[in-house]
Design an enzyme around this catalytic site. Structure first.
Site, PDB file in Angstrom:
ATOM      1  CB  SER A   1      -1.109  -0.026   1.186  1.00 36.78           C
ATOM      2  OG  SER A   1      -1.791   0.851   1.042  1.00 36.78           O
ATOM      3  CG  ASN A   2      -0.627   4.638  -1.153  1.00 32.32           C
ATOM      4  OD1 ASN A   2      -1.198   5.544  -0.512  1.00 32.32           O
ATOM      5  ND2 ASN A   2      -0.925   4.221  -2.256  1.00 32.32           N
ATOM      6  CE1 TYR A   3       4.308   5.572   5.656  1.00 30.99           C
ATOM      7  CE2 TYR A   3       5.765   6.054   3.712  1.00 30.99           C
ATOM      8  CZ  TYR A   3       5.498   5.557   5.189  1.00 30.99           C
ATOM      9  OH  TYR A   3       6.612   4.781   5.693  1.00 30.99           O
TER      10      TYR A   3
END
Ligand code: CTP
Ligand code: CA
Length: 224
Positions: free
Chosen positions: A33-35
């Site tokens: 995923s990402n932030y």
């Protein structure tokens, strides 16, 4: 802002907003995923609803509460987000894609938790569909707003997205700067328009930025 004092300048519009990250699962307990926090997209959904629009929010996993009065659809992966968005595209007049969609997913998702004893040395990834590019290629009068999170060559990279995805407006964020981008309450945005204009905005809170984006969307829409 007080709801009763807000002009309902988006009444009659159906606004589709995407928010948050996507998760691409490796197995039942692991994902890529990402932030992205989802804060920008949720702020836009709240503001559009306050301004009288019918709002649909398609959101990846976040810690945020579903905005009151907004039809909220929860998705996990990029492919689920794509399906949810495309299903509703024809009935929308404005699409704002604030989601940080994972560009790749694992080629295979294991049905059971992978044990470390049989963990592969490399994870094979495959490209996810580009949802926004697909919307741009199938535009039927909708106004399309994209986001561009960059750490270098901000205007050049964001301008490319405007053209290649057939967008009407790009909100470019220099996520390398302090006070901008992922997981903070503020942004330093630049707005890129089709006619080549670039509008530089000061550091502002995501709620204030949401209203500026919707002001510009309303103005561009009225000229279309
Ligand atoms: N986007 C999308 N589907 C994807 C990837 C991105 O709809 N698979 C949308 C995002 O929601 C955003 C815009 O495209 O509005 C730009 O996303 P960004 O990650 O900045 O650009 P990419 O085109 O993915 O290019 P890159 O990551 O290489 O910068
Ligand atoms: Ca990307």
């Amino acid at each position: 802002a007080l709801a009763v004092l807000t002009p309902k300048d988006l009444a009659g519009k159906h606004v589709l907003v995407t928010a948050g990250p996507t998760r691409e699962e490796l197995d039942p307990v692991r994902f890529i995923s990402n932030y992205s926090s989802g804060k920008m997209g949720y702020a836009i959904a709240r503001a559009a609803s306050r301004r009288g629009a019918r709002v649909t929010l398609v959101t990846g996993p976040t810690c945020l509460d579903a905005p009151w009065g907004v039809e909220t659809i929860h998705v996990t992966s990029a492919r689920e987000m794509r399906d949810a968005v495309l299903e509703r595209y024809a009935s929308t007049s404005i699409v704002i894609k604030a989601a940080a969609v994972a560009d790749y997913r694992p080629a295979r998702r294991a049905p059971d938790k992978v044990k470390k004893s049989d963990q592969p040395e490399t994870i094979e990834l495959v490209r996810n569909p580009d949802i926004l590019a697909e919307l741009g290629a199938n535009k039927g009068g909708q106004l399309l707003v994209g986001f561009a999170a960059e750490t270098e060559s901000l205007l050049e990279n964001a301008g490319k997205k405007l053209n290649e995805k057939n967008l009407d407006l790009v909100v470019a964020n220099d996520v390398g700067q302090v006070g901008a981008g992922f997981n903070v309450d503020t942004n330093i945005a630049r707005l890129l328009y089709r006619d080549g204009r670039v509008e530089e905005l000061p550091l502002m809170g995501k709620d204030a930025l949401a209203d500026v984006i919707l002001d510009r969307v309303r103005d561009v829409k009225s000229k279309k």
